[in-house]
Design an enzyme around this catalytic site. Structure first.
Site, PDB file in Angstrom:
ATOM      1  CE  LYS A  12       4.370  22.650   3.749  1.00  0.00           C
ATOM      2  NZ  LYS A  12       4.999  21.371   3.345  1.00  0.00           N
ATOM      3  CG  ASP A 138       3.686  24.304  -0.064  1.00  0.00           C
ATOM      4  OD1 ASP A 138       2.937  23.777  -0.630  1.00  0.00           O
ATOM      5  OD2 ASP A 138       4.865  24.005   0.441  1.00  0.00           O
TER       6      ASP A 138
END
Length: 282
Positions: A12, A138
């Site tokens: 990401k 996350d």
């Protein structure tokens, strides 16, 4: 299951990362605009005839002890469902540890979703997110798996729309501890969600470049001064915008097309591990 099933575990990019405040439990509340990109670890999973869980690294670097997020993911899915089937996992690591790219969290999310599919668990997205939140901040964004705005301690996900972006990602081979970076954050954190506006529908690369920001970058740059050097080099190579992702130490530049990204990447090889990746959103 006679053969291994293969799953891609993406990285990401935090296009925006704002730190709002530190909570009494020690966690920090954030707001972040996140893109999922085509830099992948490869995870292969095979059921076994016993109840053992084995995780084996076949390339790259990661811990193979039970502190690994993959072990945690398997353990939590088995506890949540009561299933005790054995699992053998092989991992090809490409996403560096301590890089701000979310590799360990992505691995956990990928395994949670993989087991839900392989075992036909019919878990809802809410169930998947609840399991992921127990592993790390996350993990939920990787459960969601698309561009999103992340709020709270990472547990609240809202959809976002982003243009296709080509990235040059440079990891200067300095592993930064998320805990240490947050721990060194000295600014007064009194902002609330209403003080910061993040647009959820962004149409152009120029718009993306205009909003790039990471509140952790100043601290991370003290621990890894090369971050600033790489940012300058990416700008010289024509990046529309540059920033650091996560708590570092990876830096990224945004490019309009693959050709310009690959051209820039060739001139940055001396600064560490260099990856060319693109947004995975359709």
């Amino acid at each position: 299951m006679d053969s291994k099933r293969c799953f891609l575990s993406p990285a990401k990019i935090n296009l925006v990362l704002r730190v709002l405040r530190k909570r009494e439990d020690g966690y920090h509340e954030i707001m972040s605009l996140v893109d999922i990109v085509s830099l992948y670890d490869v995870i292969r999973i095979k059921e076994t005839d016993d109840e053992n869980v084995v995780v084996k690294r076949i390339s790259g670097h990661m811990p193979e002890t039970t502190t690994n997020t993959i072990y945690k993911a398997i353990d939590l899915v088995r506890k949540f469902t009561g299933i005790k089937r054995g699992i053998f996992v092989e991992v090809e690591k490409r996403i560096p540890l301590g890089s701000g790219l979310g590799g360990a969290s992505s691995n956990a999310a990928t395994v949670i979703k993989a087991l839900s599919s392989l075992w036909d668990l019919k878990l809802s997205e809410k169930d998947l997110l609840r399991i992921g939140t127990l592993i790390g901040a996350d993990v939920p964004l990787f459960i969601y798996g698309k561009p999103c705005i992340v709020k709270g301690i990472g547990d609240r996900i809202e959809p976002a729309s982003l243009p296709k972006i080509w990235y040059v990602i440079v990891y200067p081979k300095v592993e930064l501890s998320t805990k240490e970076v947050y721990g060194r954050l000295k600014i007064v954190l009194t902002k609330g969600e209403n003080d910061i506006k993040l647009r959820s529908d962004i149409k152009s690369l120029d718009e993306v470049a205009s909003i790039l920001r990471n509140d952790l970058e100043e601290v991370a740059s003290i621990l890894c001064p090369t971050i600033k050097v790489i940012k300058d080099m990416l700008k010289l190579q024509g990046a529309k915008g540059v920033s650091m992702t996560g708590s570092g130490s990876s830096v990224f530049g945004c490019f309009e097309d693959r050709e310009s990204a690959e051209r820039a990447a060739k001139n940055l090889l001396s600064f560490g591990n260099v990856f060319v990746a693109r947004s995975t959103n359709d």
